[in-house]
Design an enzyme around this catalytic site. Sequence first.
Site, mmCIF file in Angstrom:
data_model
loop_
_atom_site.group_PDB
_atom_site.id
_atom_site.type_symbol
_atom_site.label_atom_id
_atom_site.label_comp_id
_atom_site.label_asym_id
_atom_site.label_seq_id
_atom_site.Cartn_x
_atom_site.Cartn_y
_atom_site.Cartn_z
ATOM 1 N N ASN A 1 1.456 -1.266 0.287
ATOM 2 C CA ASN A 1 -0.299 -0.180 0.317
ATOM 3 C C ASN A 1 0.698 1.240 0.027
ATOM 4 O OD1 ASN A 1 -1.796 -1.890 0.077
ATOM 5 N ND2 ASN A 1 -2.966 -1.366 2.339
ATOM 6 N N ARG B 1 -11.334 -3.977 -13.612
ATOM 7 C CA ARG B 1 -9.666 -4.641 -13.466
ATOM 8 C C ARG B 1 -10.492 -6.825 -13.922
ATOM 9 N NH1 ARG B 1 -6.091 -1.694 -11.035
ATOM 10 N NH2 ARG B 1 -6.751 -0.186 -10.083
ATOM 11 N N ARG C 1 -5.236 1.928 -13.053
ATOM 12 C CA ARG C 1 -3.229 1.773 -12.865
ATOM 13 C C ARG C 1 -3.476 1.244 -12.302
ATOM 14 N NH1 ARG C 1 -3.900 6.414 -9.515
ATOM 15 N NH2 ARG C 1 -3.320 8.112 -11.170
ATOM 16 N N HIS D 1 -15.758 3.107 -14.500
ATOM 17 C CA HIS D 1 -15.167 2.884 -13.073
ATOM 18 C C HIS D 1 -16.623 1.745 -13.204
ATOM 19 C CE1 HIS D 1 -14.211 2.111 -8.892
ATOM 20 N NE2 HIS D 1 -13.306 1.393 -9.172
ATOM 21 N N TYR E 1 -12.155 -9.594 -1.349
ATOM 22 C CA TYR E 1 -12.765 -8.050 -0.689
ATOM 23 C C TYR E 1 -14.425 -8.085 -0.889
ATOM 24 C CZ TYR E 1 -9.054 -5.800 -3.380
ATOM 25 O OH TYR E 1 -7.976 -5.392 -3.607
ATOM 26 N N ARG F 1 -13.615 3.208 4.796
ATOM 27 C CA ARG F 1 -12.666 1.953 4.523
ATOM 28 C C ARG F 1 -11.509 3.192 4.875
ATOM 29 N NH1 ARG F 1 -11.237 -0.986 -0.019
ATOM 30 N NH2 ARG F 1 -9.771 0.860 -0.264
ATOM 31 N N HIS G 1 -15.011 -2.821 0.474
ATOM 32 C CA HIS G 1 -15.001 -2.818 -0.463
ATOM 33 C C HIS G 1 -15.864 -2.454 -1.266
ATOM 34 C CE1 HIS G 1 -14.060 -2.778 -5.190
ATOM 35 N NE2 HIS G 1 -13.450 -1.766 -4.947
#
Length: 714
Positions: free
Chosen positions: A47, A376, A406, A436, A469, A565, A593
């Site tokens: 992270n 993703r 990314r 997204h 997640y 979170r 998530h």
Amino acid sequence: MHKKKYPFTQNRELSWLKFNQRVLEEAADQRVPLLERLKFAAIFTSNLDEFFQVRCGSLTDMGLVDPNQIDSKSGMTPDEQLSAIYRETKHLYTMRDNIMKNLNKILVALHIMPVAWKDLNKKQKQHLTRYFDSQMMPLLAPQIIDFHHPFPFLINKELYVFFQLIEDGKKRYGLVPIPDYLERIVYLNDEKTEYILAENIILHNLERIFPKQKILFKTIIRVTRNADINLDAKDIEEDEDYRQYMKKILKRRSRLAPVRLEVYKNYSEEPINYLCSQLHLSKQQVFVTKNSPLEFAHIFKLIDQLPAELKKPLLYEPFTPETNNRLNPDKPIIPQVLDHDVLLSYPYEDIDQFIRLLKEASEDENVISIKITIYRLAKNSKIVHYLRRAVENGKDVTVLMELRARFDENHNIYNAERLEEVGCNVIYGFDDYKVHSKIMEITYKTDNGLKTITQIGTGNYNEKTSHQYTDFSFITSREDIGKDATNFFQNMNISNLNGTYEKILVSPHQLKEKIISELDHQIELANEGKPACASFKMNSLTDLDIISKLAQASQAGVKIRMIIRGISDLLPGLEGLTDNIEIHSVVGRYLEHSRIYIFGCGPEAKVYISSADFMTRNTERRVEVAVPIEDPELKKKLLDYFETQFSDDAKGRKLLSSGYYSNVETDRDEPFNSQDYFMQQAKENKFVAPPEPVIKPEPVKPIKKSWIARLLGK
């Protein structure tokens, strides 16, 4: 530091660092299994790597463009923000070192040993020296830095042995790149419980590379570079393929400016000053680690290689996702979702149920088309496999592939090419807006005309992360939502961001307005003396318009509860500013998530799930989708989910008005872990087929004698 424009906000970067500290605290929590604690230390490190590449990289660029730009939430310039980040990060390095020191002590007691060179016995040193000479030294490319050999380019996040030696009375510096194709973990026993890292072997055998020189100083270093690439559509040649442009632009990432230098154990002013001058870094940007390796990616492989009987009690008890109680796993999925709505809850319920739906759609002769947005994907994605199969089976398949996810850009380019090669219609979205959203539409032919099956989720179409997640996936055949989905994909095809929709909320031109409108409605209720509430679950909160509206609602008397979170730029509980806002954060076994928006109090509240956090990038610069959940049973499931998680006092923390976190206070005798509860609930509520009806034979009526007599004519 200048005065903050908004008194109820804090700096987003410092807020994120506090979140990552929460991740690191899991590595120190004795209630967490030992090897899981090691994983949390690795996740914290990963992270932090990404944070420096992206956020520190962005602030560095900002400081070059406009050094006097003031962050409205903290009153700081870019350089002031970076200085605050560096100070806070040094504390985190110290914290990680202390945690790793304690973890290593426990690991040694269990005979799982990262062995330091000084602790090797004579036989082990001889073995590793031979191993170095035969297996490592031929692969190394050491370099002395001098007039003819200038300081080389250091690759982003690669490890190097950096040293200073003396030769002919002159001090010189040098580097030994540590190739990533070397085995990083070198085991010292057959059980693979004792090991040493490759960089430490090279460090301690450096004199064998330079036998005639005296080594004055040596250490291991790692440089982190800015990875925040800004794409400009003006740079694309008129006849250039968008994928090829992305490949070209991604090559720049590895060569961007350094933002951090990490040093392992050994520190000396003169050599480190030399490095800083070559890398154009300040001493603030140098971070020294004492008890931790610079790179933690090996941790997961190490754990995988441990003997099963040793590691099993040191890991979380395995959990297998269950079947949703509205889906019979023994029957086809399509007829079931045509009949009723379904809400999957990952990782407690299995993503394979969604994949089965896509598999059926790829093969069913009644399916005409499949449309999907992808951000993703997992490696060797089943999603891509079944989309390709659908094309091969004559279905019309459209995939909106976001190439700018990314660090997943190359993976998405590869999958886009795989889809295109079989004839899939692949589109790439917009110049200035990332797509997204997580939405899929299946068009299905029935005897009564066309029907649609729409899926809208909070997380990616990724089989791997769905087990790590927490996310929701809503599947419906409702006509109004299907019509919206059809309009959405038509709008994406013609680059129209201003579409109108009956049910779903789409950013950048509708979602934020609806959120503020719903909060205004709650303010009106509060002003009328009626119950007024709003509850939200998300990953981050940075959008100033929404933050300001939340503060206004708080002071109007609306009770606001949030589970955030990560980043929260909003400070709750400030007297006269945010009195009625309470924010919790949950960091546990699974990464939280999912996004839930709740407007109102009790069972009559409006409930949405969404792909969007309340961040400006999501509400203004991305295409996101939220969908209302109106089925009473599914709505209750979400309301109960929020209440359950908000009461978590094991992994939950309460955000204070200072920006720090404290434990959630409850009257329970034992801490309550919401994720453990959801796992248990999934087991108890999984689909159970109703028992087959037992058909009882009809009782035989006794034959009356008089009837027999009549039959015989007597």
